[in-house]
Motif scaffolding. Structure first.
Motif, PDB file in Angstrom:
ATOM      1  N   SER A 353      40.415  39.171  43.733  1.00  0.00           N
ATOM      2  CA  SER A 353      39.282  38.249  43.811  1.00  0.00           C
ATOM      3  C   SER A 353      39.409  37.126  42.799  1.00  0.00           C
ATOM      4  O   SER A 353      39.080  35.969  43.079  1.00  0.00           O
ATOM      5  CB  SER A 353      37.971  39.008  43.593  1.00  0.00           C
ATOM      6  N   LEU A 354      39.906  37.455  41.607  1.00  0.00           N
ATOM      7  CA  LEU A 354      40.093  36.434  40.576  1.00  0.00           C
ATOM      8  C   LEU A 354      41.107  35.387  41.022  1.00  0.00           C
ATOM      9  O   LEU A 354      40.882  34.178  40.871  1.00  0.00           O
ATOM     10  CB  LEU A 354      40.557  37.104  39.282  1.00  0.00           C
ATOM     11  N   VAL A 355      42.227  35.844  41.595  1.00  0.00           N
ATOM     12  CA  VAL A 355      43.256  34.909  42.062  1.00  0.00           C
ATOM     13  C   VAL A 355      42.727  34.078  43.222  1.00  0.00           C
ATOM     14  O   VAL A 355      42.943  32.861  43.289  1.00  0.00           O
ATOM     15  CB  VAL A 355      44.523  35.680  42.477  1.00  0.00           C
ATOM     16  N   PHE A 356      42.016  34.716  44.152  1.00  0.00           N
ATOM     17  CA  PHE A 356      41.515  33.995  45.327  1.00  0.00           C
ATOM     18  C   PHE A 356      40.524  32.914  44.919  1.00  0.00           C
ATOM     19  O   PHE A 356      40.542  31.808  45.461  1.00  0.00           O
ATOM     20  CB  PHE A 356      40.862  34.975  46.289  1.00  0.00           C
ATOM     21  N   THR A 357      39.660  33.238  43.960  1.00  0.00           N
ATOM     22  CA  THR A 357      38.688  32.247  43.493  1.00  0.00           C
ATOM     23  C   THR A 357      39.392  31.041  42.887  1.00  0.00           C
ATOM     24  O   THR A 357      38.989  29.892  43.101  1.00  0.00           O
ATOM     25  CB  THR A 357      37.750  32.880  42.460  1.00  0.00           C
ATOM     26  N   LYS A 358      40.459  31.296  42.120  1.00  0.00           N
ATOM     27  CA  LYS A 358      41.226  30.195  41.525  1.00  0.00           C
ATOM     28  C   LYS A 358      42.006  29.446  42.590  1.00  0.00           C
ATOM     29  O   LYS A 358      42.072  28.209  42.586  1.00  0.00           O
ATOM     30  CB  LYS A 358      42.195  30.773  40.481  1.00  0.00           C
TER      31      LYS A 358
END
Length: 701
Positions: A353-358
């Motif tokens: 989720s962190l990577v996708f948000t970025k």
């Protein structure tokens, strides 16, 4: 004698017992003597054994202590040797690993990561020591080089699959994913495994943020560039859109569906909130209203033009730019699904989720910029109520896309927190606010319309445009109600009778429609004032009657009336009363004829004109009366030949109102005076028999 014998016997018995006891005592003394002898011997033996044990202990204890000391010394020597070996290894590791670390992981990532772990141990050792500063710097530089080589390997893998997709490839990908939405990533399994191992190593060693930023930036740049290429392609060509989300455009040029069928389909959605009578009226299409309208050959608005005006919302495609933007949205979702799927193979669950948000930041900024550019270009379009309405419908179709895509967004973000999911809300908010602005601008356009009134009092194009615009919004009822609520809230009209949900949305939509109709009504009356003063009253009445009749029929033949009546229940009655008022204004065109006839009848009542020979003044009066009546009839006919009443029902009603008002009076006048001998040129004065006059009225408009 006897007593003495007994006594002797007792004495002898006692002596015998005494002797027995003495004998026993002697035995006991003998046993005690032997026991004492044995005890003395045992004590002597034990004392001797104790002296020997003490002597042995004095000999063994020093040996035991020396052995323990030797064992401890041996253990310390082993530890020292091990420590020396490890320390020497830390000093030798740079020379040992420099070739391997410098060359990068190559094809043996597991061994490379193992060597990096060894090098990291050396880094930790030298950080704890205060000496060997130069060796510490060498080790740290080599370790940094190893991490750099890992990052380069990661960049190489990412860039291998980060080339932007060509427009045609992206379109094909959308078509493919709509049929087979699984396994749409392009990265090979071996490369995904390598990338995942590197990412896990970085994550476990506390260096994950830089790698996450690098991955997200490169993939986000690829998505953004792919969308830019597609936008450029769409700007040059026209692509048929087949949405993966089922949010297809309601325009019928691409679906080959009639406007009537569209209204019926949309009516099924709205009818659940309407009364049964409203629902039945909704099933009669707006096109049905035109079936009662026919146009004469001299009408400036031909049948084909009317059909275009009334059904343009269904026959014309959505604005090209908004259609292109929906294609971009579809492609945007596909690319995000593609990368979201890829994250499952590359990143641990806690990082996805962190990577996708970025990752989504760059393409989302691009889509927001494109959306703002689109909204601004639509805002500059003139005549939003007419030619520009298709662009507005396009915005509503984009909002419908967002409405129907909420589930897709939630699935993309999966376990992300709500704050991150709000990223998409900012994108849709741009179009929501623009849609509210467009509704307001359409209302202002109706209010400030400066077009002259229609020739012949016909239905004004503004009336047709307003109704067509409202009917067009019904095709987007799910989004139109939402935007209407925003519009009403911004207008500080918050009273909706305590309604909520769809009911409140329909109430607010009815509020906006009522404002449009009211603005149209005011604008039409203002236009009616600009007709030439010579025919003021009648042409104004015809103009208003034409428009009000058209308005009421169009409202009744769609769900518009039911929606407006939620906010203004008395609307139909109010307009019907106004209709009656203007109908009376129209019949005033017969006033000169009525006055001429009544004056002649009053003259006859006073002067009693005979049937035989007439007096000169009677003949002159009759000549003047018939001349005035003929002139009045000619004037009415000439006026009504210039008027245009396209609706058959209204045309018949106006004719019947005229005949009901004048024919009986005219027949009485004609019967009473036409046979009198007041002139030798009867054809000059007696020109219209009652039947001929009635035929003239029947041919009006």
């Amino acid at each position: 004698m006897t007593g003495g014998a007994e006594t002797k016997t007792i004495i002898r018995s006692s002596e015998t017992k005494l002797q027995e006891e003495k004998r026993r005592l002697a035995l006991l003394q003998e046993s005690l003597s032997r026991s004492n002898t044995l005890t003395s011997g045992m004590v002597s033996t034990l004392d001797n054994f104790e002296r020997k044990l003490q002597s042995l202990d004095e000999l063994v204890t020093p040996v035991y202590e020396a052995t323990n000391e030797l064992r401890l010394l041996l253990h310390n020597v082993d530890q020292s040797l091990t420590l020396v070996d490890s320390v020497l290894h830390f000093y030798d590791i740079c020379g040992e690993l420099t070739p391997t670390i410098s060359s990068g992981p190559g094809g043996n990532l597991a061994d490379y990561l193992s060597e990096l772990d060894r090098l990291e141990d050396a880094v930790k050792y030298f950080r704890r020591t205060q000496t060997a500063v130069s060796e510490r710097e060498r080790v740290m530089q080599l370790f940094d080089l190893g991490r750099k080589r890992l990052v380069e390997e990661t960049d190489k893998l990412i860039l291998r699959y980060a080339n932007p997709l060509a427009a045609k490839e992206l379109i094909e990908l959308c078509e493919l994913s709509s049929k087979n939405p699984t396994d749409i990533h392009a990265m090979q399994e071996a490369d995904m495994g390598v990338l995942r191992s590197i990412i896990e190593w970085f994550s476990s060693h506390g260096f994950r943020q830089g790698l996450i930023d690098s991955y997200a930036t490169k993939r986000g740049t690829m998505i953004r560039r792919s969308l830019q290429l597609l936008a450029e392609h769409l700007g040059r060509t026209s692509v048929r859109r087949s949405s993966i989300l089922g949010s297809s455009s309601p325009s019928l040029s691409s679906q080959n569906i009639s406007g009537s069928d569209t209204i019926k389909r949309q009516g099924k959605k709205i009818r659940q909130y309407l009364s049964p009578d409203m629902g039945r009226r909704f099933m009669r299409t707006s096109g049905g209203g035109s079936s009662t309208i026919s146009r004469t050959s001299n009408s400036p608005l031909s049948t084909s033009t009317t059909t275009l005006e009334e059904n343009a919302v269904f026959d014309a495609n959505d604005d090209r730019d908004t259609n292109n933007y929906k294609v971009l949205l579809d492609s945007f979702i596909i690319l995000l699904q593609r990368d979201r799927d890829l994250l499952n193979y590359v990143f641990p669950i806690d990082l996805q989720s962190l990577v996708f948000t970025k990752l989504i930041e760059l393409p989302l900024v691009y889509m927001r910029e494109e959306g703002q550019r689109l909204c601004q270009s639509i805002e500059r379009i003139p005549r939003k109520l007419d030619a520009g309405k298709f662009a507005i419908y396009g915005v509503f179709s984009i909002l419908r896309w967002f409405l129907r895509s909420r589930a897709v967004f939630s699935k993309l973000y999966q376990e992300s927190d709500p704050a991150r999911r709000q990223q998409f809300t900012t994108l849709s908010a741009t179009f929501e606010q623009s849609a509210v602005v467009y509704l307001r601008s359409v209302l202002e356009e109706v209010t400030s319309d400066q077009q002259p009134p229609s020739q012949g009092g016909n239905v004004h194009p503004l009336t047709s445009h307003v109704l067509a615009f409202m009917e067009g919004l019904l095709a987007y009822d799910d989004t139109a109600t939402i935007i209407a609520t925003l519009y009403v809230e911004q207008q500080q009209r918050t009273s909706s009778g305590g309604l909520s949900g769809p009911e409140k949305g329909l109430y607010d939509l009815g509020t906006y429609f009522a404002q449009l109709v009211q603005a149209l009504h005011v604008s039409l009356f203002r236009k009616s004032e600009s007709y030439p003063s010579r025919t003021d009253t009648t042409i104004r009445a015809i103009f208003i009657l034409n428009n009000m009749n058209y308005l009421l029929k169009r409202l009744e033949n769609s769900s518009l009336l039911g929606i407006i009546q939620r906010y203004q229940p008395d609307l139909k009655g109010k307009y019907e009363n106004d209709f009656q008022t203007h109908l009376k204004d129209y019949t005033k065109c017969y006033t000169p004829l009525i006055i001429a006839i009544q004056e002649m009848l009053e003259y006859d009542n006073k002067n009693h004109i005979p049937d035989g020979k007439l007096r000169e003044r009677d003949r002159e009066q009759l000549k003047e009366s018939f001349s005035t009546v003929n002139t009045a009839i000619d004037t009415i006919r000439q006026q009504c030949e210039q008027y245009i009443v396209s609706d058959v029902d209204l045309r018949d009603r106006l004719r019947n109102e005229g005949k009901a008002l004048i024919m009986e009076l005219y027949k009485r006048y004609y019967t009473k005076f036409a046979h009198k001998d007041f002139t030798r040129h009867r054809e000059k004065y007696i020109r219209y028999e009652p039947r001929a006059f009635e035929l003239i009225i029947e041919n009006f408009f």
